[in-house]
Design an enzyme around this catalytic site. Sequence first.
Site, mmCIF file in Angstrom:
data_model
loop_
_atom_site.group_PDB
_atom_site.id
_atom_site.type_symbol
_atom_site.label_atom_id
_atom_site.label_comp_id
_atom_site.label_asym_id
_atom_site.label_seq_id
_atom_site.Cartn_x
_atom_site.Cartn_y
_atom_site.Cartn_z
ATOM 1 N N ILE A 142 -7.267 -9.651 -11.753
ATOM 2 C CA ILE A 142 -7.770 -9.164 -13.038
ATOM 3 C C ILE A 142 -9.294 -9.077 -12.978
ATOM 4 O O ILE A 142 -9.968 -10.082 -12.712
ATOM 5 C CB ILE A 142 -7.309 -10.079 -14.190
ATOM 6 C CG1 ILE A 142 -5.781 -10.034 -14.305
ATOM 7 C CG2 ILE A 142 -7.961 -9.660 -15.514
ATOM 8 C CD1 ILE A 142 -5.190 -11.044 -15.265
ATOM 9 N N GLY B 150 0.782 -1.231 0.000
ATOM 10 C CA GLY B 150 0.000 0.000 0.000
ATOM 11 C C GLY B 150 0.812 1.279 0.000
ATOM 12 O O GLY B 150 0.315 2.327 0.431
ATOM 13 N N HIS C 7 0.355 1.037 -13.415
ATOM 14 C CA HIS C 7 1.120 -0.110 -13.921
ATOM 15 C C HIS C 7 2.584 0.280 -14.097
ATOM 16 O O HIS C 7 2.862 1.310 -14.726
ATOM 17 C CB HIS C 7 0.540 -0.595 -15.259
ATOM 18 C CG HIS C 7 1.197 -1.818 -15.780
ATOM 19 N ND1 HIS C 7 1.171 -3.021 -15.114
ATOM 20 C CD2 HIS C 7 1.919 -2.024 -16.907
ATOM 21 C CE1 HIS C 7 1.845 -3.925 -15.799
ATOM 22 N NE2 HIS C 7 2.326 -3.341 -16.889
ATOM 23 N N GLU D 109 6.042 6.381 -9.137
ATOM 24 C CA GLU D 109 4.642 5.976 -8.943
ATOM 25 C C GLU D 109 3.957 6.838 -7.880
ATOM 26 O O GLU D 109 2.824 7.273 -8.052
ATOM 27 C CB GLU D 109 4.579 4.504 -8.522
ATOM 28 C CG GLU D 109 4.906 3.525 -9.619
ATOM 29 C CD GLU D 109 4.725 2.081 -9.179
ATOM 30 O OE1 GLU D 109 4.305 1.260 -10.000
ATOM 31 O OE2 GLU D 109 4.983 1.793 -7.980
ATOM 32 N N ASN E 123 -5.917 2.473 -13.276
ATOM 33 C CA ASN E 123 -4.928 1.528 -12.733
ATOM 34 C C ASN E 123 -3.519 2.079 -12.878
ATOM 35 O O ASN E 123 -3.207 2.744 -13.874
ATOM 36 C CB ASN E 123 -5.018 0.192 -13.495
ATOM 37 C CG ASN E 123 -4.011 -0.826 -12.998
ATOM 38 O OD1 ASN E 123 -3.879 -1.064 -11.799
ATOM 39 N ND2 ASN E 123 -3.260 -1.416 -13.934
ATOM 40 N N ASP F 53 -4.193 -3.896 -18.870
ATOM 41 C CA ASP F 53 -3.196 -2.837 -19.095
ATOM 42 C C ASP F 53 -3.264 -2.218 -20.490
ATOM 43 O O ASP F 53 -2.306 -1.623 -20.959
ATOM 44 C CB ASP F 53 -1.774 -3.357 -18.815
ATOM 45 C CG ASP F 53 -1.613 -3.822 -17.377
ATOM 46 O OD1 ASP F 53 -0.879 -4.801 -17.144
ATOM 47 O OD2 ASP F 53 -2.265 -3.223 -16.493
ATOM 48 N N MET G 168 -3.950 -6.796 -7.276
ATOM 49 C CA MET G 168 -3.444 -7.909 -8.091
ATOM 50 C C MET G 168 -4.523 -8.956 -8.349
ATOM 51 O O MET G 168 -4.389 -10.134 -7.956
ATOM 52 C CB MET G 168 -2.206 -8.529 -7.414
ATOM 53 C CG MET G 168 -1.111 -7.534 -7.105
ATOM 54 S SD MET G 168 -0.651 -6.520 -8.539
ATOM 55 C CE MET G 168 0.543 -7.601 -9.278
HETATM 56 C C1 GRF Z 1 3.218 -1.109 -7.638
HETATM 57 O O1 GRF Z 1 4.513 -1.154 -8.201
HETATM 58 C C2 GRF Z 1 2.193 -1.157 -8.751
HETATM 59 O O2 GRF Z 1 2.591 -0.521 -9.956
HETATM 60 C C3 GRF Z 1 2.084 -2.634 -8.978
HETATM 61 O O3 GRF Z 1 2.111 -3.203 -7.681
HETATM 62 C C4 GRF Z 1 2.919 -2.365 -6.837
HETATM 63 C C5 GRF Z 1 2.127 -2.086 -5.578
HETATM 64 O O4 GRF Z 1 2.891 -1.442 -4.614
HETATM 65 N N1 GRF Z 1 0.887 -3.022 -9.689
HETATM 66 P P1 GRF Z 1 2.204 -0.922 -3.254
HETATM 67 O O5 GRF Z 1 1.382 -2.029 -2.689
HETATM 68 O O6 GRF Z 1 1.381 0.292 -3.595
HETATM 69 O O7 GRF Z 1 3.380 -0.555 -2.382
#
Ligand code: GRF
Length: 202
Positions: free
Chosen positions: A98, A13, A115, A184, A113, A155, A96
Amino acid sequence: MSKKIVVLISGSGSNLQALIDAERQGELGGTITLVVSNKKSAFGLTRAADASIPTHVRTLKEYKDAGKTREDFDKDLAEYIAETQHPDLIVLAGWMHILSPAFIDRFRGKIINLHPALPGEFDGAHAIDRAYSEFKAGKRTKTGVMVHFVIPEVDKGKPILTQNIPCVEGDSLADLENRIHVVEHEILPRAVKLVLKENYVS
Ligand code: GRF
């Protein structure tokens, strides 16, 4: 009336935390009203609790054990979110699982989303590992991150924001992962704010 945001997570998270911090700074353009996890052990649930955000846990295993399907899971989860939250936006932040049309069709144009790859490069799971392997094989010098709208094709939805990220000589996989997570945590809140703006078209 503040725009209502529901965040779906499965793990640590850290991106949820970036959204929580942006909301606290008045930089999110809305309010996180619920955090949903499909994993009971997700640390993101602790982050939500620490921020006094209601949480909801629903696991596919419970459904499978009851002889129900993925579609049942998706349909019920969509129903729960629609009926209890009436969200303006659903954000998949490290979710995680789909989603099938049983969920997506209920919130068309309202699901985004995050990615860890550029559009069309490493769709699906393990995107960072796959990019790193190509880098080590001398086949690439950069990768990236995108925030995109969610459609049934994984995606493949329309990108909202993207950012290139260099692979640096001597990088370990962890170095590249850290560089990607930093980006991110900056790009996801910015994309949420952009999409919640009045005239943003999906
Ligand atoms: C992130 O790198 C996101 O892009 C991928 O899963 C990771 C989740 O990280 N789908 P977090 O749980 O937000 O730390």
